[in-house]
Scaffold this motif. Structure first.
Motif, PDB file in Angstrom:
ATOM      1  N   ALA A  34      75.447  60.242  23.392  1.00  0.00           N
ATOM      2  CA  ALA A  34      76.297  58.663  22.811  1.00  0.00           C
ATOM      3  C   ALA A  34      75.381  57.684  23.856  1.00  0.00           C
ATOM      4  O   ALA A  34      75.903  57.862  25.026  1.00  0.00           O
ATOM      5  N   GLU A  35      74.979  56.502  23.812  1.00  0.00           N
ATOM      6  CA  GLU A  35      74.423  56.025  24.637  1.00  0.00           C
ATOM      7  C   GLU A  35      75.013  54.807  23.962  1.00  0.00           C
ATOM      8  O   GLU A  35      74.902  53.193  23.423  1.00  0.00           O
ATOM      9  N   LEU A  36      75.299  53.925  25.282  1.00  0.00           N
ATOM     10  CA  LEU A  36      76.268  52.555  25.065  1.00  0.00           C
ATOM     11  C   LEU A  36      74.642  51.960  24.682  1.00  0.00           C
ATOM     12  O   LEU A  36      73.250  51.684  25.360  1.00  0.00           O
ATOM     13  N   ILE A  37      74.904  50.488  23.518  1.00  0.00           N
ATOM     14  CA  ILE A  37      73.959  49.890  23.499  1.00  0.00           C
ATOM     15  C   ILE A  37      74.592  48.098  23.277  1.00  0.00           C
ATOM     16  O   ILE A  37      73.734  47.842  22.735  1.00  0.00           O
ATOM     17  N   ASP A  38      75.728  48.258  23.220  1.00  0.00           N
ATOM     18  CA  ASP A  38      76.460  46.886  23.821  1.00  0.00           C
ATOM     19  C   ASP A  38      77.899  46.555  23.994  1.00  0.00           C
ATOM     20  O   ASP A  38      78.234  47.847  23.798  1.00  0.00           O
ATOM     21  N   THR A  39      77.824  45.595  24.621  1.00  0.00           N
ATOM     22  CA  THR A  39      79.800  45.733  24.964  1.00  0.00           C
ATOM     23  C   THR A  39      80.343  44.146  24.749  1.00  0.00           C
ATOM     24  O   THR A  39      81.296  43.807  25.370  1.00  0.00           O
ATOM     25  N   LYS A  40      79.769  43.761  23.686  1.00  0.00           N
ATOM     26  CA  LYS A  40      79.964  42.425  23.050  1.00  0.00           C
ATOM     27  C   LYS A  40      81.025  42.496  22.704  1.00  0.00           C
ATOM     28  O   LYS A  40      82.483  43.531  21.840  1.00  0.00           O
ATOM     29  N   ASN A  41      81.867  41.512  22.392  1.00  0.00           N
ATOM     30  CA  ASN A  41      83.773  41.484  21.928  1.00  0.00           C
ATOM     31  C   ASN A  41      84.700  42.191  21.909  1.00  0.00           C
ATOM     32  O   ASN A  41      84.635  42.529  21.391  1.00  0.00           O
ATOM     33  N   GLU A  42      84.331  42.789  23.315  1.00  0.00           N
ATOM     34  CA  GLU A  42      85.210  43.014  23.802  1.00  0.00           C
ATOM     35  C   GLU A  42      85.452  45.341  22.136  1.00  0.00           C
ATOM     36  O   GLU A  42      86.433  45.589  22.628  1.00  0.00           O
ATOM     37  N   VAL A  43      84.076  45.629  21.771  1.00  0.00           N
ATOM     38  CA  VAL A  43      83.837  46.316  21.602  1.00  0.00           C
ATOM     39  C   VAL A  43      82.094  47.362  22.357  1.00  0.00           C
ATOM     40  O   VAL A  43      81.518  46.671  22.192  1.00  0.00           O
ATOM     41  N   CYS A  44      82.983  48.386  22.526  1.00  0.00           N
ATOM     42  CA  CYS A  44      81.915  49.164  22.978  1.00  0.00           C
ATOM     43  C   CYS A  44      81.091  49.947  21.645  1.00  0.00           C
ATOM     44  O   CYS A  44      82.097  50.785  21.336  1.00  0.00           O
ATOM     45  N   THR A  45      80.161  49.670  21.840  1.00  0.00           N
ATOM     46  CA  THR A  45      79.111  50.109  20.608  1.00  0.00           C
ATOM     47  C   THR A  45      77.890  51.515  21.434  1.00  0.00           C
ATOM     48  O   THR A  45      77.279  50.801  21.885  1.00  0.00           O
ATOM     49  N   PHE A  46      77.944  52.120  20.687  1.00  0.00           N
ATOM     50  CA  PHE A  46      77.155  53.555  20.948  1.00  0.00           C
ATOM     51  C   PHE A  46      76.230  54.002  20.035  1.00  0.00           C
ATOM     52  O   PHE A  46      76.991  53.559  18.822  1.00  0.00           O
ATOM     53  N   LYS A  47      75.195  54.293  20.185  1.00  0.00           N
ATOM     54  CA  LYS A  47      74.527  55.067  19.269  1.00  0.00           C
ATOM     55  C   LYS A  47      74.581  56.199  19.546  1.00  0.00           C
ATOM     56  O   LYS A  47      74.418  57.326  20.381  1.00  0.00           O
TER      57      LYS A  47
END
Length: 89
Positions: A34-47
């Motif tokens: 899993a690659e971290l792609i976003d951390t906005k709005n208190e949510v970590c989004t991974f590819k």
């Protein structure tokens, strides 16, 4: 940081360096799956790059590790364009 197209519909957002540092150990555990792609709005989004059959479990495991490690993260999401693995035909 401007958004950059990663895959067909997956877009890299902004990554907060403080959050990335605070979840360093879960990132190490997840490795290349899993690659971290976003951390906005208190949510970590991974590819997600691992087998599709493990996506739900990996997402749940990542959510547990990250929310226990970093209290200001409220959710973890895995995104991928794949719907099945190549050998699942």
């Amino acid at each position: 940081m401007s958004s950059m197209n990663l895959d067909k519909d997956i877009v890299i957002g902004s990554i907060d360096d403080k959050i990335k540092e605070s979840i360093r150990e879960p990132l190490r555990v997840l490795g290349n799956a899993a690659e971290l792609i976003d951390t906005k709005n208190e949510v970590c989004t991974f590819k997600y790059n691992g087998p599709i059959k493990h996506k739900f479990g990996m997402e749940s495991y990542a959510r547990m590790m990250i929310t226990e490690t970093c209290s200001n993260i409220k959710d973890v999401k895995f995104v991928t364009n794949r719907v099945r693995d190549p050998l699942d035909y």
